[in-house]
Design an enzyme around this catalytic site. Structure first.
Site, PDB file in Angstrom:
ATOM      1  N   ASP A 241      15.665  21.221  18.313  1.00  0.00           N
ATOM      2  CA  ASP A 241      14.800  22.328  17.912  1.00  0.00           C
ATOM      3  C   ASP A 241      15.655  23.554  17.516  1.00  0.00           C
ATOM      4  O   ASP A 241      16.657  23.393  16.823  1.00  0.00           O
ATOM      5  CB  ASP A 241      13.805  22.628  19.044  1.00  0.00           C
ATOM      6  CG  ASP A 241      12.601  23.418  18.579  1.00  0.00           C
ATOM      7  OD1 ASP A 241      11.641  22.818  18.073  1.00  0.00           O
ATOM      8  OD2 ASP A 241      12.633  24.652  18.702  1.00  0.00           O
ATOM      9  N   TYR A 387      10.984  32.872  15.057  1.00  0.00           N
ATOM     10  CA  TYR A 387      10.512  32.272  13.799  1.00  0.00           C
ATOM     11  C   TYR A 387      10.478  33.318  12.684  1.00  0.00           C
ATOM     12  O   TYR A 387      10.856  33.042  11.545  1.00  0.00           O
ATOM     13  CB  TYR A 387       9.110  31.673  13.985  1.00  0.00           C
ATOM     14  CG  TYR A 387       9.120  30.428  14.844  1.00  0.00           C
ATOM     15  CD1 TYR A 387       9.202  30.532  16.226  1.00  0.00           C
ATOM     16  CD2 TYR A 387       9.047  29.171  14.282  1.00  0.00           C
ATOM     17  CE1 TYR A 387       9.222  29.401  17.028  1.00  0.00           C
ATOM     18  CE2 TYR A 387       9.064  28.029  15.078  1.00  0.00           C
ATOM     19  CZ  TYR A 387       9.149  28.154  16.441  1.00  0.00           C
ATOM     20  OH  TYR A 387       9.181  27.039  17.236  1.00  0.00           O
ATOM     21  N   HIS A 444      10.374  14.642  20.216  1.00  0.00           N
ATOM     22  CA  HIS A 444      11.047  15.919  19.974  1.00  0.00           C
ATOM     23  C   HIS A 444      11.810  16.441  21.192  1.00  0.00           C
ATOM     24  O   HIS A 444      12.846  17.079  21.048  1.00  0.00           O
ATOM     25  CB  HIS A 444       9.994  16.936  19.534  1.00  0.00           C
ATOM     26  CG  HIS A 444      10.558  18.245  19.108  1.00  0.00           C
ATOM     27  ND1 HIS A 444      11.297  18.381  17.951  1.00  0.00           N
ATOM     28  CD2 HIS A 444      10.506  19.475  19.661  1.00  0.00           C
ATOM     29  CE1 HIS A 444      11.665  19.652  17.818  1.00  0.00           C
ATOM     30  NE2 HIS A 444      11.197  20.337  18.837  1.00  0.00           N
TER      31      HIS A 444
END
Ligand SMILES: *[C@@H]1O[C@H](CO)[C@@H](O)[C@H](O)[C@H]1NC(C)=O
Ligand SMILES: *[C@@H]1O[C@H](CO)[C@@H](O)[C@H](O)[C@H]1NC(C)=O
Ligand SMILES: *[C@@H]1O[C@H](CO)[C@@H](O)[C@H](O)[C@H]1NC(C)=O
Ligand SMILES: *[C@@H]1O[C@H](CO)[C@@H](O)[C@H](O)[C@H]1NC(C)=O
Length: 474
Positions: A241, A387, A444
């Protein structure tokens, strides 16, 4: 040829040449940008004398956090309020997001089973040594485990930096830490590691900044500064990630410090790589053995899955504070928002299970530990801002996706991860992609879900680095 045809051919030739030049400009590798290694992120004004600041604040202090009973009681009360949730539609499990019937059950477990055992969970969480130190004005939290001298004999000993992402935390790595570090006591184990596991700035106990611009590249600078402060001039990196992105940035900007970069979310978003991905989708068998073709193809499935599952991404990249307001101080909403990811990103088919399959792959306690870390540190908003910073024009202008990464690189693909890149795409950027693997189980959050598989994949990578490069153990 008529004059008009001649002119047309000439125009086409010039146009084609210009287009070729432009495209090859878009294609070409770029030199690494230079980042300010002392950039100030603290709340206070930037110190006039940075050297004095460093001398004063580079102390590393132990950090055994403990929350007073009243914090836990307050949470119990919040979790004991009547939930005004909207029931799911008939026959719907997790397809519309976290199932509210299951959310009620989860909250009851959290309140009546987990929270009464919080002091035990604390003992578990603090089983490793936690520290903080000041980096560029921000208090940074990390775990640091050092192998005892007596246990090094006859073993290969390296430092490894483990980097988590969103919505994860250092908690994801606890089993992996045991495998990398605790096995120093196992005589048969050839590899042992000093393990350094920072919380990203704005995540968990690492302070968030009050300034704009702290994107993955700047975080990479901070974490490298942390490693240098701890005395590690050369180290391995493992990450998924954001941890994968930040690890890649460290490897790209500071190859001299990186023995090898191992990612379980390897990607290359350069224009060339994306075009290659589309190209490869016409003749998949040419680029990957048929056994693994379904990791990548069909592209249409991958794209529609991305559209279905990336709403959070757009939201956090554009309005992190709005969604942050909805989640801060709202433990039930926070748990739903975070754990929905642990369901779907672990296995997309879990969306059709009434409990999101959460317990199939994890212990509920482990998932709630992670939620507790976000809740107690009130870090959801600051975590989501990463982000926005990552997609700011300043960050994009660094064009790190087009700067070659020369350090030995390993790519571990887990089938259920969100998307996958072919070696053919990765090699443009990762010039020494020496390890590339496929795991048919796992998603993930590989470190939390399949720590043993991730560990042996990482060790395999280390062995390949040793064979091909002249690296020295500590
Ligand atoms: C093509 O490249 C030239 C020279 O670098 C530049 O001035 C021009 O804007 C580019 N055109 C496009 C469409 O990118
Ligand atoms: C160093 O720390 C001391 C004590 O906290 C403080 O009084 C002093 O002003 C600091 N010096 C600098 C240069 O930051
Ligand atoms: C929850 O609230 C009910 C009353 O509404 C009370 O009886 C119960 O003790 C509370 N439980 C906890 C764990 O606080
Ligand atoms: C996802 O779950 C399904 C069962 O629901 C299982 O058949 C499949 O193997 C799982 N995929 C992975 C990659 O673990």
């Amino acid at each position: 040829m008529s004059p008009i045809t001649r002119i047309l051919v000439l125009v086409l030739a010039i146009g084609g040449g210009m287009l070729y030049r432009n495209v090859s400009q878009l294609w070409a590798d770029l030199p690494p940008p230079k980042l300010n290694e002392q950039e100030w992120w603290g709340d206070e004004a930037e110190p006039a004398d940075y050297a004095a600041y460093l001398a004063n604040s580079s102390e590393v202090v132990g950090n055994r956090l403990s929350y007073p009973d009243v914090r836990i009681e307050e949470l119990t009360i919040l979790l004991n309020q009547t939930l005004r949730l909207t029931p799911p539609l008939e026959g719907v499990a997790f397809e519309y997001g976290f199932n509210s019937d299951y959310l009620k059950k989860l909250v009851a477990y959290w309140r009546d089973n987990y929270l009464p055992r919080w002091r035990e969970r604390e003992v578990f969480l603090w089983q490793f040594n936690h520290f903080t130190t000041d980096i560029q004005g921000l208090r940074m939290h990390f775990l640091h485990l050092m192998v005892y001298n007596d246990n090094k004999v006859g073993k290969k000993h390296y430092p490894v930096l483990l980097l988590h992402g969103w919505p994860g935390s250092v908690r994801e790595f606890y089993n992996l830490i045991h495998l990398l570090y605790q096995t120093q006591l196992n005589k048969n184990n050839k590899y042992i590691f000093d393990v350094i596991v920072p919380s990203l700035p704005g995540y968990a106990w690492s302070q968030g900044t009050s300034r704009k611009g702290l994107g993955p590249a700047q975080v990479a600078v901070m974490i490298r500064n942390l490693m240098l402060r701890l005395g590690y001039k050369k180290f391995f990196i493992q990450g998924g990630d954001w941890g994968s992105v930040i690890g890649s940035n460290i490897a790209t900007l500071y190859p001299e410090n990186v023995l090898g970069y191992h990612s379980n979310m390897c990607n290359n978003f350069s224009p060339k790589s994306l075009v290659k991905g589309i190209f490869a989708s016409f003749i998949p068998n040419f680029f990957v053995s048929s056994e693994y073709a379904d990791f990548f193809f069909p592209k249409s499935r991958e794209l529609s899955y991305l559209l279905e599952e990336s709403g959070y991404f757009h939201l956090q990249a554009t309005k992190p504070d709005t969604i942050g307001s909805a989640l801060s101080g709202n433990p039930v909403g926070l748990a739903a928002y975070i754990l929905e990811k642990f369901s779907t990103w672990t296995n997309a088919s879990y969306r059709s299970l009434p409990d999101g399959g959460l317990k199939r792959s994890y212990k509920l306690d482990a998932l709630l530990d992670n939620v507790m870390i976000y809740y107690l540190t009130n870090s959801i908003t600051t975590s989501q801002r990463l982000y926005a910073e990552a997609y700011s024009s300043a960050q994009r202008d660094l064009r790190l996706e087009r700067v070659p990464t020369t350090v030995p690189t390993g790519c571990a693909r887990f089938k259920s991860d969100i998307m996958h890149f072919l070696d053919y795409q990765l090699q443009d950027k990762y010039k020494n992609l020496i390890h590339s693997s496929y795991h048919k189980q796992g998603g993930h959050f590989a470190a939390l879900e399949v720590p043993k598989v991730l560990h042996s994949d990482f060790i395999e990578f280390v062995q390949k680095v040793e064979r091909k490069f002249n690296i020295k153990p500590l």
